[in-house]
Write a protein that holds these residues in place. Structure first.
Motif, mmCIF file in Angstrom:
data_model
loop_
_atom_site.group_PDB
_atom_site.id
_atom_site.type_symbol
_atom_site.label_atom_id
_atom_site.label_comp_id
_atom_site.label_asym_id
_atom_site.label_seq_id
_atom_site.Cartn_x
_atom_site.Cartn_y
_atom_site.Cartn_z
ATOM 1 N N ALA A 85 34.976 49.230 34.788
ATOM 2 C CA ALA A 85 33.862 48.697 35.704
ATOM 3 C C ALA A 85 33.832 47.848 36.416
ATOM 4 C CB ALA A 85 32.767 48.589 34.458
ATOM 5 N N THR A 86 33.314 48.160 37.781
ATOM 6 C CA THR A 86 33.813 47.822 38.635
ATOM 7 C C THR A 86 32.202 47.585 40.143
ATOM 8 O OG1 THR A 86 34.356 46.951 40.959
ATOM 9 C CG2 THR A 86 34.463 49.319 40.162
ATOM 10 N N SER A 87 31.864 47.364 40.221
ATOM 11 C CA SER A 87 30.702 46.925 41.788
ATOM 12 C C SER A 87 31.331 47.148 43.554
ATOM 13 C CB SER A 87 29.692 45.650 41.281
ATOM 14 O OG SER A 87 30.440 45.165 42.318
ATOM 15 N N LYS A 88 32.492 47.326 43.639
ATOM 16 C CA LYS A 88 33.048 47.447 44.499
ATOM 17 C C LYS A 88 33.684 48.065 44.958
ATOM 18 C CE LYS A 88 34.169 42.643 42.871
ATOM 19 N NZ LYS A 88 34.831 41.492 42.662
ATOM 20 N N ILE A 89 34.118 49.102 43.854
ATOM 21 C CA ILE A 89 34.717 50.343 44.569
ATOM 22 C C ILE A 89 34.273 52.057 44.065
ATOM 23 C CG2 ILE A 89 36.762 50.082 45.386
ATOM 24 C CD1 ILE A 89 38.195 51.836 43.111
HETATM 25 N N1 LIG Z 1 31.587 35.333 40.408
HETATM 26 C C1 LIG Z 1 30.832 36.644 40.655
HETATM 27 N N2 LIG Z 1 29.910 36.959 41.503
HETATM 28 C C2 LIG Z 1 28.959 38.278 41.337
HETATM 29 N N3 LIG Z 1 29.403 39.108 40.010
HETATM 30 C C3 LIG Z 1 31.032 39.055 39.536
HETATM 31 C C4 LIG Z 1 31.561 38.264 39.565
HETATM 32 N N4 LIG Z 1 32.596 37.774 38.979
HETATM 33 C C5 LIG Z 1 32.050 39.368 38.660
HETATM 34 N N5 LIG Z 1 31.568 40.189 38.729
HETATM 35 C C6 LIG Z 1 31.045 41.511 38.941
HETATM 36 O O1 LIG Z 1 31.417 42.261 37.346
HETATM 37 C C7 LIG Z 1 32.283 43.215 37.272
HETATM 38 C C8 LIG Z 1 33.499 43.096 37.412
HETATM 39 O O2 LIG Z 1 34.987 41.670 37.597
HETATM 40 P P1 LIG Z 1 36.459 42.334 37.221
HETATM 41 O O3 LIG Z 1 37.150 40.717 37.991
HETATM 42 O O4 LIG Z 1 36.766 42.580 36.387
HETATM 43 O O5 LIG Z 1 36.575 43.598 38.268
HETATM 44 P P2 LIG Z 1 36.342 43.662 39.967
HETATM 45 O O6 LIG Z 1 36.605 42.364 40.232
HETATM 46 O O7 LIG Z 1 35.610 44.645 40.761
HETATM 47 O O8 LIG Z 1 38.200 44.554 39.969
HETATM 48 P P3 LIG Z 1 39.681 43.790 39.681
HETATM 49 O O9 LIG Z 1 39.694 43.766 38.209
HETATM 50 O O10 LIG Z 1 40.463 43.715 40.937
HETATM 51 O O11 LIG Z 1 39.207 42.526 39.956
HETATM 52 C C9 LIG Z 1 32.860 42.861 39.704
HETATM 53 O O12 LIG Z 1 32.700 44.391 39.909
HETATM 54 C C10 LIG Z 1 31.078 42.260 39.887
HETATM 55 O O13 LIG Z 1 30.411 43.075 39.822
#
Ligand SMILES: Nc1ncnc2c1ncn2[C@@H]1O[C@H](COP(=O)(O)OP(=O)(O)OP(=O)(O)O)[C@@H](O)[C@H]1O
Ligand SMILES: [Mg+2]
Length: 611
Positions: A85-89
């Motif tokens: 679950a992600t907000s990025k893609i």
């Molecule tokens: N420090 C933060 N500030 C704001 N949002 C965050 C923060 N850390 C995590 N998130 C939110 O939580 C989601 C999940 O974080 P996570 O690190 O597990 O995945 P990601 O960054 O999307 O991908 P990856 O696994 O490649 O790091 C992110 O997509 C983001 O929306």
């Protein structure tokens, strides 16, 4: 060097299954440092301007990363901890063009599965923060300013076998700090602080790139490195490459980033190594910080579970660009060996010297740092564009030199960067006088470089002469060697090597370079083929140049003026002028300095004058 403002935040969503299956899977959390890296990645993706890392017991007992980024709305907190679950893609297309550090939606889930994790977050519009305990799922109001804190306690508490693999607290702490350092080097626009058990261990304030480099790599790094900023097709290369003198025994100060992400890339390492080959010999490791900013669709970041490796769509293009940019940065303007010069500012003519053919070009960026290179000095008295140098080969011709053809028209002696020759010392050094004081030149080392650069120029113009072997030398070759010999026959010919296949497993060497009459033809052929095969992908053209340059370097050493050879003042001056006109003349082919400046200030100090 990616300092783009974070894109507006999107809600966290689960990735579709077909996209999940595309994402490089594997172990994300190995040790505290990997947690730190992931959490700082997230803070930067959230647009933080200040990131604070707090550690207990090297991070094994606790890691807390606080940021002032966009925060996570309370209803999305549970999603943040969910796998994929992600907000990025959202789509494969977005994955292919990803510009955030994160994209897998994996890190927090992986971390929470091996520790006691909690998220405290407050988005801009919220009245207060909310705290989510990952284990219990409990959500409760909490106090904090806008941003997010992720708390990770008791790493690997439920997997004692993995906990046992951790090293001492001191070692884990060092790795964790290194992880922050890597981020900090790339993001001078963000402030970083690392605390260990209540003590501030590192702090990097927001500032310029130069300031950040100095803070992290030491003040000396700026003086002992050259800046680089080159647009090369679809990529921009920015950074600083250390001078050969700043090289280290270990490769511990080599930072390479692709689109802001720290990576370890063999191809880029090879390209850098090859760019240093001319000035850095032996096992010394260069220091560098290189940022490769490239169209995200030309690089695949989804090849390694921890994202430490990338795959370029056109590796040859990257190899060539890095090699060229670094070579140029090391060559000119601003050659290599730093010179110990006056600690005080150097006095310079303020107006052009009439009729000298030189114009005053202002202080080079490093002059105030009391270290100068030949090219810096040259830049002070930047000559008008010169005619290309005639190509010469033997030492005699170089030294018997007519200074006229290869160097600019007559000029007052004090205008020469390397000054006017005064005499020879111990048959080894040339002493000269310039505007700053005394110049000492290692004549063999300097001449070796001149001959080498000229040989290279000559070889660039035409193929090296080949010497046919009366009896061809044959050897058992691997299928790859045979294939390479056939595919690259033309380039091998240009090096003076004539190779032909005698059958599936045998090659014959029919000629070798005339300039290397003593070289063992089989060994020579094998090593050239090996280099070609090893990096056939990575811009073979340059490797041939490299192999060729190694031959030329050997030849240059034999062609250069030997110690104890008496030179006339004219010959000495000719050598100084040749140096001024030669790229990389600050260093001999083995990476040693060819000259040093001893300033008047230093001489005065030696004699206690003016005290
Ligand atoms: N420090 C933060 N500030 C704001 N949002 C965050 C923060 N850390 C995590 N998130 C939110 O939580 C989601 C999940 O974080 P996570 O690190 O597990 O995945 P990601 O960054 O999307 O991908 P990856 O696994 O490649 O790091 C992110 O997509 C983001 O929306
Ligand atoms: Mg992440």
């Amino acid at each position: 060097m990616t300092e783009t403002a974070a894109p507006p935040r999107r809600p966290i969503r689960e990735l579709p299954d077909e996209l999940v299956s595309q994402i490089a899977a594997g172990e994300v959390v190995e040790r505290p440092a990997s947690v730190v890296r992931e959490l700082v990645d997230n803070a930067l993706d959230a647009g933080a301007t200040q990131v604070t890392v707090r550690l207990v017991a090297g991070g094994i007992r606790a890691i807390v990363v606080e940021d002032d980024g966009c925060g996570i709305p309370p209803e999305e907190l549970p999603l943040a901890l969910r796998r994929h679950a992600t907000s990025k893609i959202r789509t494969l297309e977005e994955l292919e063009g990803v510009s955030t550090m994160g994209f897998r939606g994996e890190a927090l889930a992986a971390i929470a599965s091996v520790s006691e994790t909690a998220i405290v977050s407050r988005p801009a519009d919220a009245a207060h923060a909310q705290r989510l305990d990952a284990r219990s799922g409990e959500l409760a109001p909490a106090a904090r300013a806008q941003g997010t804190s992720i708390e990770v306690r008791e790493l690997f508490f439920s997997t004692p076998a993995r906990r046992k693999f951790l090293k001492s607290e001191a070692t884990e702490l060092a790795h964790a700090v290194e992880a922050v350092r890597r981020h900090a080097l790339a993001r001078p626009d963000v402030g970083f602080a690392v605390w260990h058990e209540g003590k501030l261990v590192e702090q990097w304030k927001r500032g310029s790139h130069e300031q950040r480099f100095a803070d992290i790599l030491g003040e000396d790094f700026l003086a002992q490195s050259r800046a680089l900023d080159v647009q090369a097709g679809p990529m921009r290369l920015i950074g600083r490459v250390g001078l050969p003198e700043a090289a280290r025994a270990r490769a511990d100060q080599q930072f390479c980033y692709v689109n802001g992400r720290f990576v370890r890339d063999k191809l880029v390492q090879h390209a850098l190594r090859s760019a240093y080959e001319d000035v850095l010999h032996g096992q010394r490791q260069p220091v560098y910080v290189l940022f490769i900013d490239i169209d995200p669709t030309r690089v695949d970041v989804n090849v390694h579970p921890t994202k430490i490796e990338v795959r370029f769509r056109d590796s040859g293009e990257v190899y060539a660009a890095v090699r060229r940019a670094v070579t140029q940065a090391l060559a000119a303007p601003g050659g290599a060996a730093p010179i110990v010069a006056a600690p005080a500012p150097i006095t310079l003519p303020e107006t052009p010297v009439a009729g000298s053919g030189f114009r005053f070009a202002g202080l080079p960026p490093t002059a105030h740092q009391s270290r100068l290179s030949l090219a810096d000095l040259g830049a002070l008295y930047a000559p008008e564009p010169r005619a290309p140098l005639p190509v010469e080969t033997g030492a005699t011709r170089l030294l018997a030199a007519e200074p006229s053809a290869s160097v600019p028209a007559p000029t007052p002696e004090h205008d020469w960067p390397l000054g006017r020759a005064l005499g020879q010392l111990a048959g080894v050094y040339i002493l000269a006088e310039n505007a700053q004081g005394l110049v000492v030149v290692d004549m063999h080392a300097a001449h070796e470089r001149i001959v080498y650069e000229r040989l290279k120029a000559a070889a660039d113009q035409a193929a090296l002469a080949a010497q046919p072997l009366l009896i061809p030398a044959t050897f058992a070759a691997t299928p790859t060697e045979v294939a390479t010999a056939e595919a690259r026959a033309d380039e091998l010919q240009a090096l003076g090597l004539d190779l032909s296949a005698l059958g599936p497993g045998r090659l014959a060497v029919r000629s070798r370079p005339a300039a290397l009459p003593d070289a063992d033809p089989v060994e020579l052929a094998r090593s050239v083929l090996r280099e070609l095969t090893e990096l056939a992908e990575a811009d073979a053209g340059h490797l041939l140049t490299r192999a060729r340059d190694e031959l030329l370097a050997t030849m240059a050493c034999h062609g250069a003026v030997r110690a104890n050879r008496r030179l006339t003042l004219e010959e000495m001056n000719a050598l100084l002028r040749q140096m001024e006109a030669t790229e990389r003349a600050d260093q001999c082919n083995h990476g040693r300095p060819t000259w040093r400046q001893v300033s008047m200030k230093e001489l005065d100090a030696l004699f206690l004058r003016g005290r």
